[in-house]
Design a protein around this motif. Structure first.
Motif, PDB file in Angstrom:
ATOM      1  N   ALA A   3       0.383  -1.607  -0.180  1.00  0.00           N
ATOM      2  CA  ALA A   3       0.134  -0.021  -0.059  1.00  0.00           C
ATOM      3  C   ALA A   3       0.829   1.231   0.337  1.00  0.00           C
ATOM      4  CB  ALA A   3      -0.891   0.407   1.222  1.00  0.00           C
ATOM      5  N   ALA A   4       0.392   2.450  -0.322  1.00  0.00           N
ATOM      6  CA  ALA A   4       0.794   3.692  -0.295  1.00  0.00           C
ATOM      7  C   ALA A   4       1.393   3.820   1.299  1.00  0.00           C
ATOM      8  CB  ALA A   4      -0.244   5.117  -0.644  1.00  0.00           C
ATOM      9  N   GLY A  53       4.369   6.553  -3.013  1.00  0.00           N
ATOM     10  CA  GLY A  53       3.835   7.797  -2.996  1.00  0.00           C
ATOM     11  C   GLY A  53       3.445   7.676  -1.672  1.00  0.00           C
ATOM     12  N   THR A  54       2.742   8.636  -1.037  1.00  0.00           N
ATOM     13  CA  THR A  54       1.815   9.343  -2.063  1.00  0.00           C
ATOM     14  C   THR A  54       2.614  10.663  -1.752  1.00  0.00           C
ATOM     15  OG1 THR A  54      -0.203   8.957  -1.615  1.00  0.00           O
ATOM     16  CG2 THR A  54       0.282  11.251  -1.907  1.00  0.00           C
ATOM     17  N   LEU A  77      -1.532   0.893  14.311  1.00  0.00           N
ATOM     18  CA  LEU A  77      -0.333   1.928  13.550  1.00  0.00           C
ATOM     19  C   LEU A  77      -0.882   3.597  13.780  1.00  0.00           C
ATOM     20  CD1 LEU A  77       2.261   1.934  11.767  1.00  0.00           C
ATOM     21  CD2 LEU A  77       2.922   1.767  13.895  1.00  0.00           C
ATOM     22  N   ASN A 119      -1.100   7.264  12.613  1.00  0.00           N
ATOM     23  CA  ASN A 119      -0.242   8.596  12.172  1.00  0.00           C
ATOM     24  C   ASN A 119      -1.533   9.685  11.674  1.00  0.00           C
ATOM     25  OD1 ASN A 119      -0.213   9.300   8.849  1.00  0.00           O
ATOM     26  ND2 ASN A 119      -1.254   7.698   9.431  1.00  0.00           N
ATOM     27  N   LEU A 128       1.015  12.118   9.555  1.00  0.00           N
ATOM     28  CA  LEU A 128       1.960  12.566   9.225  1.00  0.00           C
ATOM     29  C   LEU A 128       2.109  13.624   7.689  1.00  0.00           C
ATOM     30  CD1 LEU A 128       3.815   8.958   8.047  1.00  0.00           C
ATOM     31  CD2 LEU A 128       4.906  10.935   9.639  1.00  0.00           C
ATOM     32  N   ASN A 168      -5.089   9.616  -4.728  1.00  0.00           N
ATOM     33  CA  ASN A 168      -5.212   9.954  -2.648  1.00  0.00           C
ATOM     34  C   ASN A 168      -5.941  11.386  -2.331  1.00  0.00           C
ATOM     35  OD1 ASN A 168      -5.303   8.942  -0.243  1.00  0.00           O
ATOM     36  ND2 ASN A 168      -3.225   9.840  -0.049  1.00  0.00           N
ATOM     37  N   SER A 184      -9.382   0.921   1.810  1.00  0.00           N
ATOM     38  CA  SER A 184      -9.769   2.057   1.434  1.00  0.00           C
ATOM     39  C   SER A 184      -8.525   2.704   2.289  1.00  0.00           C
ATOM     40  CB  SER A 184     -11.365   2.273   2.504  1.00  0.00           C
ATOM     41  OG  SER A 184     -10.810   2.491   3.412  1.00  0.00           O
ATOM     42  N   GLY A 205      -4.296  -1.015  10.499  1.00  0.00           N
ATOM     43  CA  GLY A 205      -3.627  -2.172  11.042  1.00  0.00           C
ATOM     44  C   GLY A 205      -4.447  -2.904  11.527  1.00  0.00           C
ATOM     45  N   TYR A 217       0.250  -2.464   4.360  1.00  0.00           N
ATOM     46  CA  TYR A 217       1.695  -1.630   5.524  1.00  0.00           C
ATOM     47  C   TYR A 217       1.688  -2.110   6.471  1.00  0.00           C
ATOM     48  CZ  TYR A 217       4.470   2.906   6.614  1.00  0.00           C
ATOM     49  OH  TYR A 217       5.181   3.431   7.037  1.00  0.00           O
TER      50      TYR A 217
END
Ligand code: FMN
Length: 365
Positions: free
Chosen positions: A76-77, A100-101, A124, A126, A128, A183, A259, A278, A328
């Protein structure tokens, strides 16, 4: 075969008993950067590691946008945002990789702490907010990596805060990969919400279609499924996501990733909100795939994404209508032998359920 299995066990044991133990001492972002340093090293024998990790089984070939990819497990991205590790990760046994993204301009993203582990849940958090070297530097990395090794189907994930930005990065990047994922669903960039309005999405796709010459995937936001009891007001409604799907189909998109991470409120991140990823997402992912496949018909690709960590889940999602699954967070918790294990499971399942191969089983044409 025997030697290969011994190597797999050694990789697995080293990850769980040593590498992961060390990585999990540090904060997750530092750990990711640290492991990234190794993934960038070309002196490491990635090709040989790849020989061990790849499952060579023609029955796993998966129909994907007119190609056949080696297997239905994708990355996954977000794992390789700047395309720095492609030479290494293309040897991890994935059927395709999403990099990416990437954003148009270089940007730092949100303030730390912006990544946190929920170890007991193998999850997780995130926030970011798209740290990115920007599309110009990103493209240099793509070109350098693909010159050296271009063996795996490559998707680039793009984003933008306006139609103009999205179109600019689409035009700049589409010739350098096999598919583009748009995205519109990261929970960490408020401006992305404009594309949660189906009219805006329609306008975006109309502009992109002027240049389109390769598959386009829309990465949808999650909606409040029946099993979610936490703050679901952060989530889109199912009706709205269905409107986004309708707008995408009218614009002839080729696939959906179903998704993204799930928006949540948390004290563990500086921004006090972020995306959950997760194991906790799996049930919702399955429900969404089951809802959406009948709506979009058989011809459009579905990449199931969210909480997938076993071969049995992957198999179940394919049965529910996914063309591929991607992951991921489980890669962090389970290590790089995971695609190998999942593919072997699917291969065995095909046999035990008397299926010839995935091409016939998926049969989305
Ligand atoms: C640290 C982190 C960074 C991510 N970055 C991106 C990103 O840049 N673009 C994107 O589309 N998804 C991003 N995601 C979301 C993942 O691609 C995926 O949709 C989500 O994590 C659910 O899958 P998982 O449960 O297998 O992790 C990120 C996820 C994590 C955990």
């Amino acid at each position: 075969m025997f030697i290969r299995n011994i190597f797999l066990i050694i990789i697995d044991i080293s990850y769980h008993l040593l590498i992961k133990q060390i990585l999990f001492i540090f904060n997750p972002e530092s750990s990711h950067k640290f492991i990234g340093k190794f993934l960038k090293k070309s002196f490491l024998p990635w090709r040989y590691i790849g020989n061990v990790l790849n499952v060579e089984d023609g029955n796993l070939f998966t129909p994907y946008f007119g190609y056949y990819i080696a297997n239905p497990i994708g990355l996954a991205a977000g794992f390789d945002k700047d395309c720095e590790y492609l030479k290494a990760i293309s040897n991890f046994g994935f059927g395709y990789i999403t990099i990416g993204t990437v954003t148009v301009q270089k940007q730092y993203g949100n303030q730390p702490p912006r990544l946190s582990r929920l170890r007991n849940d193998s999850a997780l958090l995130n926030s970011l907010g798209f740290p990115s070297i920007g599309m110009h530097e990103f493209l240099k990395n793509v070109q350098q990596a693909t010159e050296y090794s271009k063996t795996t189907f490559l998707t680039i994930s793009i984003t933008g805060k306006s139609i103009e930005q999205m179109v600019e990065s689409y035009k700049f990047l589409y010739e350098h990969c096999d598919a583009i994922e748009i995205n519109i669903s990261s929970p960490n960039t408020e401006q992305l919400k404009i594309f949660h309005d189906d009219k805006n999405l329609l306008n975006l796709l109309k502009e992109i279609n002027k240049y389109k010459n390769s598959p386009i995937i829309v990465k949808l936001p999650p909606y409040a499924t029946s099993n979610i009891n936490e703050k679901s007001e952060l989530l889109e409604t199912k009706d709205n996501v269905m409107r986004l799907i309708d707008a995408s189909l009218k614009s002839e998109v080729d696939g959906f990733t179903i998704s993204n991470s799930r928006p949540i409120i948390t004290n563990k991140l500086a921004s006090k909100k972020g995306g959950l990823s997760g194991k906790l997402l799996y049930e919702s992912t399955a429900e969404m795939v089951e809802d959406i496949r009948p709506v979009i018909g058989n011809r459009t690709v579905i990449n199931a994404c969210g909480g997938i960590s076993t071969g049995s889940q992957a198999w179940n999602l394919i049965k529910l209508g996914a063309t591929t699954v991607q992951l991921y967070t489980s890669l962090i918790y389970s290590g790089i032998t995971l695609p190998n294990k999942m593919n072997k499971f699917i291969s065995k399942k095909l046999q035990s359920e008397n299926q010839n191969n995935l091409i016939e089983f998926i049969n989305h044409d």
